[in-house]
Scaffold this motif. Structure first.
Motif, PDB file in Angstrom:
ATOM      1  N   ASP A 356       0.823  -1.209   0.000  1.00 41.67           N
ATOM      2  CA  ASP A 356       0.000   0.000   0.000  1.00 41.67           C
ATOM      3  C   ASP A 356       0.858   1.260   0.000  1.00 41.67           C
ATOM      4  O   ASP A 356       0.528   2.247  -0.671  1.00 41.67           O
ATOM      5  CB  ASP A 356      -0.914   0.031   1.236  1.00 41.67           C
ATOM      6  N   TYR A 357       1.938   1.225   0.769  1.00 41.25           N
ATOM      7  CA  TYR A 357       2.788   2.420   0.845  1.00 41.25           C
ATOM      8  C   TYR A 357       3.430   2.678  -0.507  1.00 41.25           C
ATOM      9  O   TYR A 357       3.556   3.820  -0.940  1.00 41.25           O
ATOM     10  CB  TYR A 357       3.840   2.248   1.947  1.00 41.25           C
ATOM     11  N   ALA A 358       3.817   1.599  -1.169  1.00 37.46           N
ATOM     12  CA  ALA A 358       4.399   1.736  -2.500  1.00 37.46           C
ATOM     13  C   ALA A 358       3.358   2.319  -3.466  1.00 37.46           C
ATOM     14  O   ALA A 358       3.664   3.174  -4.290  1.00 37.46           O
ATOM     15  CB  ALA A 358       4.888   0.384  -2.995  1.00 37.46           C
ATOM     16  N   VAL A 359       2.108   1.840  -3.325  1.00 32.91           N
ATOM     17  CA  VAL A 359       1.038   2.320  -4.212  1.00 32.91           C
ATOM     18  C   VAL A 359       0.857   3.832  -4.057  1.00 32.91           C
ATOM     19  O   VAL A 359       0.797   4.569  -5.043  1.00 32.91           O
ATOM     20  CB  VAL A 359      -0.284   1.580  -3.925  1.00 32.91           C
ATOM     21  N   HIS A 360       0.792   4.290  -2.806  1.00 30.94           N
ATOM     22  CA  HIS A 360       0.601   5.728  -2.586  1.00 30.94           C
ATOM     23  C   HIS A 360       1.776   6.524  -3.137  1.00 30.94           C
ATOM     24  O   HIS A 360       1.588   7.550  -3.801  1.00 30.94           O
ATOM     25  CB  HIS A 360       0.428   6.007  -1.088  1.00 30.94           C
ATOM     26  N   LEU A 361       2.984   6.060  -2.867  1.00 24.65           N
ATOM     27  CA  LEU A 361       4.162   6.795  -3.340  1.00 24.65           C
ATOM     28  C   LEU A 361       4.231   6.783  -4.866  1.00 24.65           C
ATOM     29  O   LEU A 361       4.501   7.802  -5.498  1.00 24.65           O
ATOM     30  CB  LEU A 361       5.438   6.169  -2.752  1.00 24.65           C
ATOM     31  N   MET A 362       3.975   5.607  -5.442  1.00 29.70           N
ATOM     32  CA  MET A 362       4.056   5.487  -6.902  1.00 29.70           C
ATOM     33  C   MET A 362       2.946   6.293  -7.576  1.00 29.70           C
ATOM     34  O   MET A 362       3.155   6.908  -8.615  1.00 29.70           O
ATOM     35  CB  MET A 362       3.966   4.005  -7.321  1.00 29.70           C
ATOM     36  N   THR A 363       1.762   6.280  -6.964  1.00 28.08           N
ATOM     37  CA  THR A 363       0.648   7.045  -7.532  1.00 28.08           C
ATOM     38  C   THR A 363       1.008   8.532  -7.565  1.00 28.08           C
ATOM     39  O   THR A 363       0.815   9.219  -8.573  1.00 28.08           O
ATOM     40  CB  THR A 363      -0.635   6.830  -6.700  1.00 28.08           C
ATOM     41  N   GLY A 364       1.542   8.997  -6.443  1.00 32.60           N
ATOM     42  CA  GLY A 364       1.944  10.399  -6.368  1.00 32.60           C
ATOM     43  C   GLY A 364       3.005  10.713  -7.407  1.00 32.60           C
ATOM     44  O   GLY A 364       2.936  11.741  -8.095  1.00 32.60           O
ATOM     45  N   PHE A 365       3.959   9.797  -7.520  1.00 33.49           N
ATOM     46  CA  PHE A 365       5.060   9.996  -8.471  1.00 33.49           C
ATOM     47  C   PHE A 365       4.516  10.077  -9.903  1.00 33.49           C
ATOM     48  O   PHE A 365       4.851  10.984 -10.666  1.00 33.49           O
ATOM     49  CB  PHE A 365       6.064   8.845  -8.329  1.00 33.49           C
ATOM     50  N   VAL A 366       3.651   9.119 -10.235  1.00 32.75           N
ATOM     51  CA  VAL A 366       3.090   9.080 -11.595  1.00 32.75           C
ATOM     52  C   VAL A 366       2.240  10.324 -11.855  1.00 32.75           C
ATOM     53  O   VAL A 366       2.304  10.929 -12.930  1.00 32.75           O
ATOM     54  CB  VAL A 366       2.266   7.786 -11.803  1.00 32.75           C
ATOM     55  N   GLN A 367       1.456  10.726 -10.841  1.00 37.39           N
ATOM     56  CA  GLN A 367       0.628  11.932 -11.011  1.00 37.39           C
ATOM     57  C   GLN A 367       1.506  13.160 -11.276  1.00 37.39           C
ATOM     58  O   GLN A 367       1.207  13.977 -12.152  1.00 37.39           O
ATOM     59  CB  GLN A 367      -0.212  12.171  -9.749  1.00 37.39           C
ATOM     60  N   GLU A 368       2.610  13.272 -10.512  1.00 38.67           N
ATOM     61  CA  GLU A 368       3.491  14.433 -10.682  1.00 38.67           C
ATOM     62  C   GLU A 368       4.171  14.402 -12.045  1.00 38.67           C
ATOM     63  O   GLU A 368       4.278  15.422 -12.713  1.00 38.67           O
ATOM     64  CB  GLU A 368       4.558  14.453  -9.560  1.00 38.67           C
ATOM     65  N   ARG A 369       4.613  13.233 -12.447  1.00 35.26           N
ATOM     66  CA  ARG A 369       5.256  13.108 -13.759  1.00 35.26           C
ATOM     67  C   ARG A 369       4.239  13.443 -14.847  1.00 35.26           C
ATOM     68  O   ARG A 369       4.569  14.091 -15.839  1.00 35.26           O
ATOM     69  CB  ARG A 369       5.787  11.684 -13.980  1.00 35.26           C
ATOM     70  N   ASP A 370       3.024  12.991 -14.594  1.00 38.19           N
ATOM     71  CA  ASP A 370       1.961  13.228 -15.572  1.00 38.19           C
ATOM     72  C   ASP A 370       1.670  14.726 -15.740  1.00 38.19           C
ATOM     73  O   ASP A 370       1.241  15.169 -16.793  1.00 38.19           O
ATOM     74  CB  ASP A 370       0.702  12.491 -15.102  1.00 38.19           C
ATOM     75  N   ARG A 371       1.921  15.443 -14.663  1.00 40.82           N
ATOM     76  CA  ARG A 371       1.727  16.892 -14.734  1.00 40.82           C
ATOM     77  C   ARG A 371       2.918  17.588 -15.404  1.00 40.82           C
ATOM     78  O   ARG A 371       2.985  18.806 -15.451  1.00 40.82           O
ATOM     79  CB  ARG A 371       1.577  17.478 -13.328  1.00 40.82           C
ATOM     80  N   GLY A 372       3.880  16.797 -15.794  1.00 36.52           N
ATOM     81  CA  GLY A 372       5.017  17.353 -16.520  1.00 36.52           C
ATOM     82  C   GLY A 372       6.196  17.724 -15.643  1.00 36.52           C
ATOM     83  O   GLY A 372       7.152  18.339 -16.101  1.00 36.52           O
ATOM     84  N   ARG A 373       6.143  17.326 -14.347  1.00 38.15           N
ATOM     85  CA  ARG A 373       7.278  17.633 -13.457  1.00 38.15           C
ATOM     86  C   ARG A 373       8.466  16.753 -13.811  1.00 38.15           C
ATOM     87  O   ARG A 373       8.293  15.618 -14.282  1.00 38.15           O
ATOM     88  CB  ARG A 373       6.875  17.373 -11.997  1.00 38.15           C
TER      89      ARG A 373
END
Lengths: 921, 258
Positions: A356-373
Motif C-alpha cells: 500500500d505504501y508503494a502504491v501511494h508513493l508510486m501514484t503520487g510519483f506518476v501523477q506528478e510526472r503526468d503533470r510534466g514535473r
C-alpha cells in the motif's frame, strides 16, 4: 479550509530527493541493514503447530506439556492397519501378521534412532501371573465359586450359575466390553469344540486347549477393531512434538515404512496421534503460508505492472516489499525468536499491507510526472503529498497492532509485536528504497536516452468510475449515506447469529489422514484417541476417583496404573480371595466317571444362556457380540437355526447310543488340569511391585522420572464435537478439576482468543482514536472516521452469520487487525478532503479513490491468498478478512465521503484541525 | 427516622424478591401438576414401534405391545411384549414397582433383573427402564419445580421449568429441565441431567387426544453423551382399556406367553 501541505519541503521530501539522486548509497545502507536482519532470521524458530500457540501459562496447557515431556506413551505414533478390503476370513489374521511385522521392523536397529519402543499386544505373561490380582473383590467372589472345582461338569455348572446370577439387563455393558465378550465367547466355543472333537474321536492337543484357555481367560491380546479387520500398534518415538528438527523427517520415515509393509500384504495403514497431527499441522501450515505468499506476491506485482505500466515495477515495488518482510522476520528473530502459525500467516498479509505504501508513493510519483514535473520534482512532490498520510496510516495501523500487547495471551501479544514491527519495517523500506530504485531507473533511462513511459499514461491519476462516484456523493450525500446505513443495519441485524467453531479438528487441513484416522478410531474401535488426562502424585487416590469417573455417562473407559499395579490396600483386599481360590484348587483332584446326563443338562443351560445373550446383543445392536454368539449357537439375527453349532454336535453324540463317558473323561483329563493350573497361576498372591510391571504399562502410566502417574479418561464420543465435549468435560469436572488434555487446551485457546480478541479490539480502537485525534486535531472528524469502521465490523458479522462462517481462534484474533487496516482508507480521504477543501469531495475522491481502491485490492489479495490454503483455519481467516476489507472499502469510499459532505457542507461542522482554525477563518 | 425508612425499604425489597420467588415456585408447581395429567392414566393398552439409531446406523425396528396397570396398593405394573424383530418376538419385560423380569422367547426362560437395572438402557435404546414408565408417579410427585423463563419450540411458546428431586427421592435424575407448552400445558421437551451435564433430551410430539388427555404419539430420546437416538412411535393407545387384565402382571403369566 485548504491546508498548506502542497509545496512544503518536508523532511520526507528532502530524503526522497537525496535518495533519488544517490540510489547506490541508499541501496548500500539497505543491504547493510538487511545483512543484520539475516542474523536475526538465523535466530528464528518455526513453531507451526496449534499446540505452540496455546496459552502456555494455563494449568491445562502446562499439564499437557508435562505429559508430553514426561510420559512416553502420550507422544506415541498410532499405526492403524486397515484390512477391511480383505475377505472376512483372511482379514484378522492378515492384520495381525502386518502388526507383527511392523513390531519387528520398528523394534529393530534400523529404527533405533527414532523409535524408543513398540507395543502391539497385551503383555500376557504378566496377566498369566497376576491376572486375578487385578480383579475387583466382587468378581473374585464369583471366580472363587466358579473355579472351586475345575472338573469339566462342575465347571460348566458354575459357569451357568454365574451367567444366570441376577442380571443387570444393561445393553450398554455388552457394548462397552464388546471385544472381551467376543474373545470369551470364542474361548467357550473352542472349549466346547474340544469336547465335541473328543467325543467324535479326536482329542485336541495341548496347544489347542491352551489357545482356548487363552481366549477364555485372557481375551484378545491384539488391539483390534470391533469387527476385527483393523488393528493398531503404538510406536513410541525418541522425539516429541517440540523437537521440530526431527518431527517431520523421522515421522515421514516411519510413515513411509508403515505404508510399505501394509502394501506388501495387501492392506492399508496410516499414522495418527498427537505427534503425527503436530507434524501435519507443521507441514500444512508451512505449505499454506508458502503458497499464499507466492500467490500474493505474484498477483500484487502483476497488478502493479498493469496499473503503473512500468516494466520494472516488480523490482521497484517487489524488492522493497520483500525486504520489508525480511526485516520484519529479522527483527522478530532478535525479539521473540519464533514464528508461530499466526505470525507466519501475518507475513503473507504483510505483502498486501506493505505494498500500500508503494502504491501511494508510486501514484503520487506518476501523477506528478503526468503533470510534466521532472524526476526530482515528481519524487519529492509525491513524498510531500503522500508522505504524511502514509506515516499517519502506518502509525495508526502499527499502533492498533501494538495495542494487542494488552492481550493476556502470548500468541496475541506476539502477533501485536510482529504486526506492528512489520508495518514500520515496510513503511521504512518503502520510504528508503522506492526513491532510490526510481532514481536508479531514471538514470538508466537517461543513459539510454529514453523517455519515461509513465508520462502521459494517466494510469492511476484519475478514473471515470471514481469520478462518477464522487459526483453522486457530492450531489446526493444523504441518499448515499442512508442507503449504506440501511445496508449496515440490515447486515448487522444478523450479526448475533454468528456461531463459534468449537471443533479444532475442523480447522485443520482438509483430508488429512491423521485426522480422518481419529474418526476411524472412534467408529471402528469405539475409542477416541483424544482423551482427558489426570496427573496424580498419589496412587492411593486413584481407585475411588476411577470408580467415580467410570460412573459418568459420557465416559467410556478409564485407564489407570492401579488397573495393572493395584494399591497395597487393593492388593490386601483381594489376596484373601486369591488364597481361597488357590486353597480350593490345592485340594482339587480330578477323577470319577463324568455324569453324562448332568453334562447334557449343563450344555443345554449353557446354550440357552448364550442364546439369551445373543437376543440382547441383537436388540442392543452390538453386532460383533451378536455375530460371535450366533456362530456358537448356530442362529442368525432373526433367531433361525441356520448352521450346525458345536452344541448340536455335542447333543447329537450325547443323545445317541454312542455317548461315551470315557471320551468325556479323556477331555476332562486334558482340559481340567490345565484350567486348574492356569487359574492357580493367575491367582498368585505375591505383591506386585513396580519392577514386575510390563514396559508398556510403565511407559503408558508412569513418567520417565518421578513418582506421579497418568490416568486417561476416554470419552464415549469424538470429543472434538463441541456439544458432547462440554458434557464430557462438565461431568469429569464434577469428579476432578485436574483433568487436562488437548481438547481442554483447545478450549482454552478458543476462550483466550475470544477474550483477548475482544480486549485487543477495544485496545486497537482506543489506540487508533488517540492517533486520529493527534493527526486531525478534531474530535468530530476523529469520531466520523470511526463510523465506517463500526459499520464494516457489524456488516462483517452479519455476512458471517448469513454464510455460516464461524468464528475460530484464528479469525477472531485477526479481526482486530482490521481496526488498524480498515481505518487507513478513511484517513487518506480525510487528508485529501482537507487539502482540496469544502465542495471538493469529487476532486478529493478522484485524487485518492484510485489509490485507495488499489491499496484495498492489494490488501485483499494478501488476505485472499489464504483462501486456496488446504488448512481450513487459514481459509476461513482469508475469507473473513477479504470480506472485511471489501466492506471496509465500500463504507470508506461511499458512506464516509457522504457523511463528511453532510457534516461539513450541510451541517456546517468545522472539521479542520483545531490549531489551524484561527489561521483559516 | 432515616433508619426506619431504610428498614421498610429493605423489607419491601425482600418481600418483592422472595414473594415473587414464592409465587414463581407456586406457578411452576401448578404448571407441572397440569402437565402431569399425562401420567394419570391407568389400564393403558398400546402398540408402538421403537426405532433406534446408533452411530448413524439404524437398527431393526422393535414393535411391541404394552400394558400398564396400577395395583390397589399404588404399585405400578407394566408388561411389554415384543412382536418384532423376529429374534425377540414374544420376549417380554415385566415391571412390578422396582422389580423387573424378562422372559426370553428364544429359550422360554424368565430372568430377574437387578433392581439397579432400572436406570440402564432398555432394549438397547436411549430410554432407561425407568424412562419407559414409573406408573402414575409423576414428575410433580418426585421433583420440585421452579420457573426458568419461556422459550419458543417449533413455534409454540413454552414455559421452561427446572425440576430437582424432592428430599429422599431415590433414583431420580440430578435435574430435569422441562418445557411445557403455554397454551395446552403439555410436555414438549425434557432434558435429563446427571453429574453436572445434560445427558439426554426427550422430545414429545404429535400430540393427539386420547380420552381427555393429549397424548404424544411420537417420543424421541436423543442421547447427548452417546451418538444415538431412539424414537417410540405409538400406533395405537387406549386408556382404561378392557384389554388390560390384572393377571398379566405376574411372572406366572410371563411363562404362558408364546
Amino acid at each position: 479550509m485548504k491546508i498548506r501541505t502542497e509545496g512544503t519541503r518536508t523532511l520526507l521530501s528532502r530524503w526522497a530527493g537525496w535518495a533519488g539522486t544517490n540510489p547506490g548509497k541508499v541501496l548500500l545502507i539497505t543491504l547493510a541493514i538487511t545483512v543484520i536482519m539475516l542474523v536475526g532470521i538465523s535466530m528464528l524458530k518455526m513453531d507451526m503447530t496449534f499446540f505452540s500457540i496455546m496459552p502456555q501459562s494455563s494449568p491445562q496447557v502446562r499439564d499437557l506439556r508435562r505429559i508430553i515431556d514426561e510420559y512416553p506413551f502420550a507422544s506415541a505414533l498410532v499405526a492403524v492397519v486397515d484390512g477391511r478390503a480383505l475377505p472376512e476370513e483372511r482379514a484378522t489374521e492378515t492384520v495381525k501378521a502386518v502388526i507383527d511385522e511392523m513390531t519387528a521392523v520398528f523394534a529393530s536397529e534400523e529404527f533405533s534412532s527414532s523409535v524408543q519402543s513398540v507395543y502391539s499386544t497385551v503383555d500376557t505373561e504378566f496377566l498369566e501371573e497376576y491376572g486375578l490380582l487385578l480383579v475387583e473383590p466382587k468378581d473374585l467372589a464369583r471366580f472363587r465359586t466358579m473355579y472351586a472345582d475345575p472338573d469339566l461338569v462342575p465347571f460348566l455348572t458354575a459357569l451357568n450359575d454365574d451367567l444366570e446370577r441376577e442380571y443387570s439387563g444393561d445393553g450398554d455393558a455388552l457394548e462397552d466390553d464388546e471385544m472381551q465378550i467376543v474373545a470369551w465367547v470364542r474361548g467357550v466355543e473352542r472349549i466346547m469344540d474340544g469336547l465335541a472333537d473328543t467325543m467324535e474321536g479326536d482329542l485336541p492337543g495341548r496347544d489347542e486347549i491352551e489357545a482356548a484357555l487363552d481366549d477364555y481367560l485372557i481375551g484378545e491380546t491384539y488391539f483390534l477393531s470391533r469387527s476385527e479387520d483393523m488393528g493398531v500398534l503404538f510406536i513410541n518415538p525418541t522425539y516429541s512434538v517440540d523437537d521440530l528438527a526431527r518431527l517431520v523427517p523421522e515421522t515421514d520415515r516411519i510413515e513411509e515404512r508403515v505404508r510399505r509393509i501394509a502394501e506388501e500384504r495387501g492392506v492399508t495403514a496410516g499414522l495418527t496421534g498427537i505427534t503425527v497431527i503436530a507434524r501435519d499441522e507443521f507441514v500444512t501450515s508451512e505449505q499454506g503460508v508458502a503458497v499464499s505468499m507466492l500467490i500474493a506476491f505474484v498477483l500484487i506485482l502483476l497488478l502493479m505492472v498493469a496499473v503503473f505500466r512500468i516494466r520494472t515495477s516488480p523490482i521497484i515495488i517487489g524488492l522493497p516489499l520483500l525486504l520489508g518482510i525480511v526485516w520484519t522476520i529479522g527483527v522478530t528473530g532478535f525479539t521473540i525468536q519464533r514464528l508461530s502459525i499466526i505470525t507466519a500467516m501475518y507475513m503473507v498479509a504483510l505483502v498486501g499491507l506493505g505494498v500500500d505504501y508503494a502504491v501511494h508513493l508510486m501514484t503520487g510519483f506518476v501523477q506528478e510526472r503526468d503533470r510534466g514535473r521532472n524526476f526530482i520534482e515528481a519524487i519529492t512532490g509525491s513524498f510531500t503529498k503522500s508522505g504524511r498520510g502514509i506515516v499517519t496510516g502506518a502509525l495508526t495501523t502499527a499502533a492498533a497492532f501494538f495495542a494487542l500487547l494488552m492481550a493476556d495471551s502470548e500468541m496475541i501479544r506476539e502477533l501485536g509485536i510482529v504486526a506492528g514491527i512489520g508495518i514500520i519495517c515496510e513503511m521504512t523500506v518503502m520510504f528508503m528504497v522506492i526513491p532510490a530504485l526510481l532514481g536508479w531507473r531514471q538514470k538508466r533511462l537517461e543513459r539510454k536516452g529514453k523517455v519515461d513511459t509513465v508520462i502521459g499514461q494517466k494510469a492511476v491519476v484519475s478514473s471515470d468510475f471514481v469520478d462518477g462516484v464522487g459526483q453522486v456523493i457530492a450531489r446526493r450525500p444523504g441518499a448515499v449515506a442512508l442507503a449504506l446505513l440501511i445496508l449496515g443495519v440490515a447486515l448487522g441485524s444478523q450479526a448475533p447469529n454468528v456461531t463459534v467453531e468449537t471443533n479444532l479438528m475442523e480447522l485443520q487441513a482438509e483430508g488429512l489422514e491423521s485426522i480422518e484416522l481419529q474418526d476411524t478410531l472412534v467408529e471402528e474401535f469405539g475409542a477416541a484417541p483424544d482423551t482427558l488426562y489426570l496427573i496424580s502424585d498419589d496412587r492411593n487416590e486413584l481407585p475411588s476417583l476411577v470408580d467415580d469417573l467410570e460412573d459418568l455417562e459420557s465416559v467410556k473407559a478409564v485407564d489407570t496404573i492401579t488397573h495393572w499395579w493395584p494399591t497395597d490396600a487393593q492388593q490386601a483386599k483381594r489376596r484373601p480371595y486369591l488364597r481361597d481360590i488357590r486353597d480350593g484348587l490345592d485340594e482339587w483332584g480330578s477323577g470319577g466317571e463324568p455324569d453324562l446326563d448332568l453334562l447334557t443338562e449343563e450344555l443345554y443351560r449353557l446354550e440357552a444362556n448364550l442364546v439369551e445373550m445373543g437376543d440382547l446383543a441383537v436388540l442392543g445392536g452390538t453386532d460383533r457380540v451378536a455375530f460371535a454368539l450366533n456362530r456358537v449357537t448356530g442362529l442368525d439375527d432373526d433367531g433361525r437355526k441356520v448352521a450346525t453349532s458345536v452344541f448340536d454336535r455335542l447333543f447329537a453324540v450325547l443323545e445317541s447310543d454312542g455317548a461315551d463317558s470315557a471320551a468325556v473323561a479323556a477331555y476332562r483329563d486334558a482340559f481340567s488340569p490345565r484350567l486348574r493350573d492356569r487359574v492357580y497361576r493367575m491367582a498368585g498372591v505375591d505383591r506386585v511391585t513396580l519392577a514386575d510391571l510390563p514396559t508398556m504399562t510403565t511407559d503408558t502410566f508412569l513418567p520417565r522420572s518421578g513418582s506421579s502417574t497418568l490416568t486417561s479418561i476416554s470419552p464415549r464420543r469424538n470429543p472434538w464435537d463441541g456439544e458432547y465435549r462440554s458434557i464430557f468435560t462438565a461431568q469429569v469436572g464434577t469428579v476432578t478439576e485436574r483433568g487436562t488434555g488437548m481438547i481442554l487446551a483447545a478450549d482454552q485457546l478458543m476462550e483466550v482468543a475470544q477474550n483477548d480478541g475482544g480486549r485487543a479490539m477495544i485496545a486497537a480502537l482506543v489506540a487508533v482514536f488517540i492517533i486520529l485525534l493527534f493527526d486531525f486535531r478534531n474530535l468530530k472528524l476523529a469520531g466520523l472516521t470511526f463510523a465506517p469502521l463500526v459499520l464494516a465490523f457489524v456488516s462483517l458479522y452479519g455476512v458471517m452469520a448469513i454464510f455460516d462462517i464461524k468464528f475460530d481462534f484464528l479469525n477472531i484474533i485477526a479481526i482486530p487487525l482490521l481496526v488498524g487496516i480498515g481505518v487507513d482508507n478513511t484517513v487518506h480521504i480525510n487528508h485529501r478532503y482537507l487539502i482540496e477543501g469544502r465542495g471538493e469531495m469529487r476532486t478529493a475522491l478522484a485524487r485518492t479513490g484510485s489509490a485507495v481502491a488499489l491499496t484495498t485490492i492489494t490488501t485483499m489479495i494478501g488476505f485472499a491468498s489464504f483462501i486456496p490454503s488446504i488448512m481450513r483455519a487459514m481459509r476461513s481467516t482469508g475469507i473473513v478478512l477479504t470480506v472485511a476489507m471489501a466492506l471496509s472499502f465500500i463504507y470508506a469510499v461511499l458512506f464516509h465521503p457522504a457523511v463528511l459532505v453532510i457534516a461539513a457542507e450541510r451541517w456546517g461542522w468545522n472539521l479542520r484541525p483545531n490549531t489551524s482554525r484561527k489561521e483559516h477563518t | 427516622m432515616h433508619a426506619k425508612k431504610r428498614s421498610i425499604s429493605i423489607l419491601i425489597a425482600l418481600f418483592t424478591t422472595f414473594g415473587a420467588a414464592i409465587l414463581g415456585a407456586q406457578d411452576a408447581e401448578a404448571l407441572l401438576a397440569e402437565a402431569d395429567r399425562v401420567f394419570r392414566i391407568d389400564r393403558v393398552h398400546a402398540r408402538s414401534t421403537l426405532y433406534v439409531t446408533r452411530s448413524g446406523r439404524e437398527q431393526a425396528p422393535q414393535v411391541m405391545e404394552g400394558f400398564e396397570f396400577e395395583a390397589r396398593d399404588g404399585t405400578a405394573r407394566a408388561l411389554s411384549v415384543f412382536n418384532s424383530p423376529p429374534r425377540v418376538a414374544g420376549t417380554a419385560y415385566l415391571t412390578v414397582g422396582d422389580d423387573l423380569w424378562v422372559r426370553f422367547a428364544s429359550t422360554g426362560r424368565v430372568r430377574k433383573l437387578s433392581s439397579s437395572a432400572k436406570k440402564n438402557s432398555a432394549a438397547g435404546s436411549d430410554f432407561s427402564y425407568a424412562d419407559m414408565g414409573e406408573g402414575s408417579r409423576s414428575f410433580s410427585d418426585r421433583y420440585e419445580a421452579s420457573h426458568d423463563g419461556t422459550e419458543r419450540i417449533d413455534g409454540a411458546e413454552c414455559h421452561r421449568l427446572i425440576l430437582t428431586p424432592r428430599r429422599g427421592e431415590r433414583d431420580a435424575y440430578e435435574q430435569l429441565t422441562v418445557w411445557i407448552t403455554e397454551a395446552e400445558r403439555r410436555y414438549r421437551r425434557i432434558e435429563y441431567f446427571e453429574n453436572g451435564a445434560a445427558i439426554k433430551v426427550m422430545e414429545l410430539e404429535d400430540h393427539r387426544p386420547v380420552g381427555d388427555i393429549e397424548y404424544p404419539f411420537r417420543i424421541t430420546m436423543r442421547s447427548l453423551a452417546r451418538d444415538s437416538v431412539s424414537t417410540i412411535v405409538t400406533d395405537f393407545i387406549e386408556f382404561d382399556s378392557p384389554a388390560v387384565e390384572e393377571r398379566f402382571f405376574s411372572t406366572a403369566y410371563l411363562d404362558t406367553i408364546r
